[in-house]
Design an enzyme around this catalytic site. Structure first.
Site, mmCIF file in Angstrom:
data_model
loop_
_atom_site.group_PDB
_atom_site.id
_atom_site.type_symbol
_atom_site.label_atom_id
_atom_site.label_comp_id
_atom_site.label_asym_id
_atom_site.label_seq_id
_atom_site.Cartn_x
_atom_site.Cartn_y
_atom_site.Cartn_z
ATOM 1 N N LYS A 12 -23.294 8.030 -4.197
ATOM 2 C CA LYS A 12 -22.668 9.283 -4.653
ATOM 3 C C LYS A 12 -22.576 9.392 -6.174
ATOM 4 O O LYS A 12 -22.423 10.495 -6.707
ATOM 5 C CB LYS A 12 -21.279 9.431 -4.034
ATOM 6 C CG LYS A 12 -20.251 8.450 -4.573
ATOM 7 C CD LYS A 12 -18.841 8.742 -4.074
ATOM 8 C CE LYS A 12 -18.700 8.460 -2.609
ATOM 9 N NZ LYS A 12 -17.292 8.639 -2.154
ATOM 10 N N TYR A 67 0.844 -1.193 0.000
ATOM 11 C CA TYR A 67 0.000 0.000 0.000
ATOM 12 C C TYR A 67 0.882 1.246 0.000
ATOM 13 O O TYR A 67 1.684 1.463 0.906
ATOM 14 C CB TYR A 67 -0.917 0.029 1.217
ATOM 15 C CG TYR A 67 -2.029 -1.003 1.220
ATOM 16 C CD1 TYR A 67 -2.243 -1.843 0.129
ATOM 17 C CD2 TYR A 67 -2.873 -1.139 2.322
ATOM 18 C CE1 TYR A 67 -3.251 -2.779 0.136
ATOM 19 C CE2 TYR A 67 -3.900 -2.071 2.333
ATOM 20 C CZ TYR A 67 -4.078 -2.895 1.236
ATOM 21 O OH TYR A 67 -5.088 -3.836 1.242
#
Length: 325
Positions: free
Chosen positions: A215, A53
């Site tokens: 959204k 990550y």
């Protein structure tokens, strides 16, 4: 926040986990600090990261924050190893690579152990028992307290879990895979295997990569993941007509319960059989706080059945009893 046992082990984790996929890349230190503090204040304990990550920056950032913001002993720290940034070989499950990656993760995190260490993916080029031996060594040497896997399909999880139980080896505590109303593939074989073997499921992307919040119903907001060059390909598969119908159903349920689509979608996956803790990744502390406020919500049975129906995947032979087909 309620605590749950991870699989058939004594490890207890908060029933919502904090994900750090974007830390060190799209989430800077200030925003990460606000998220971690909000999560801790809400009673959250499980923090999930991985050595890839942000190219290692997520672990490094988390280590710095633990040093000055949240006591290490208050967190259940989970990281992963095995994914590699190589277009020709995306996974390396060799014992040497995995153990070296774990040592590098511990150095970045500034700790002598992680609470949960997971194989990030199945490596078809390495014997599975060799990869699993790395988990045993990590636990035996104290570098990890519990072990698990991520992104294993059904037969891979069943083989790994059975192999570990067959000898004097470390039981698999958890399995991390994508699971949401938009992605129910784990219900075919992974979830039955996990339930049978006593492995707790840690769903990633429980909000359908953000799509289930609603959204994107009116287009793509400029500050959303889908508007990001890096994350747009990650979101795009869930912007089709089938996903839109499920999002509409979630929104209708939310209106009827006087809550938000985010809460409905998150509560649905959180309370599925076999699930221990969905991993929520947020862009801001405000978004994370909104997700954590789902704690008091339990969906009525009729709402769950309606959402099950509208999002039902097609499972036929051999997943269903052949005599009914």
């Amino acid at each position: 926040m309620e605590q749950r046992h991870l699989g058939r082990t004594g490890l207890r984790v908060s029933r919502i986990g904090l994900g750090t996929l974007t830390w060190g890349r799209d989430t800077d230190e200030h925003d990460a600090a606000e998220q971690l503090k909000a999560f801790w204040d809400a009673g959250g304990t499980l923090v999930d990261t991985a050595d890839v990550y942000g190219g290692g920056e997520a672990e490094y950032l988390l280590g710095r924050l633990m040093d000055r913001l949240v006591p290490r002993q208050d967190l259940v720290l989970s990281t992963k190893a095995g994914s590699v940034p190589d277009p020709d070989r995306r996974t390396d499950g060799s014992r040497g690579h995995l153990l070296a990656a774990l040592d590098a993760s511990l150095a970045r995190l500034g700790t002598d152990h992680v609470d949960l260490w997971q194989l990030h993916a199945f490596d078809p080029c390495t014997p599975l028992e060799e990869s699993l031996q790395a988990l045993d060594i990590a636990v035996r040497t104290g570098r990890a307290r519990y072990a698990g896997v991520a992104n294993f399909c059904g037969w891979q999880l069943a083989k790994a879990g059975t192999w570990q139980l067959a000898g004097d080896r470390t039981r698999l505590a958890g399995a991390q895979l994508e699971y949401s109303l938009l992605q129910r593939g784990v219900e075919r074989e992974v979830l039955p295997a996990a339930l049978d073997l006593g492995i707790g499921l840690l769903p990633s992307s429980p909000l359908g990569r953000g799509v289930l919040t609603g959204k994107y119903r009116a287009g793509t907001p400029t500050d959303s993941r889908a508007a990001s060059e890096t994350m747009a390909p990650f979101v795009e598969p869930y912007l089709d007509d089938a996903a839109s119908r499920i999002v509409d159903a979630v929104t209708t349920a939310a209106d009827g319960l006087a809550t938000t689509p985010l809460h409905v979608a998150l509560a649905w996956v959180r309370d599925r059989p076999g699930v221990t803790a969905p991993i929520v990744g947020a862009r801001t502390a405000r978004q994370l706080t909104a997700a954590l406020s789902v704690e008091t919500l339990s969906l009525p049975d009729e709402i769950c059945r309606a959402l099950d129906d509208v999002s039902a995947p097609v499972h036929r032979y051999p997943d269903h009893d052949w005599s009914t087909l």
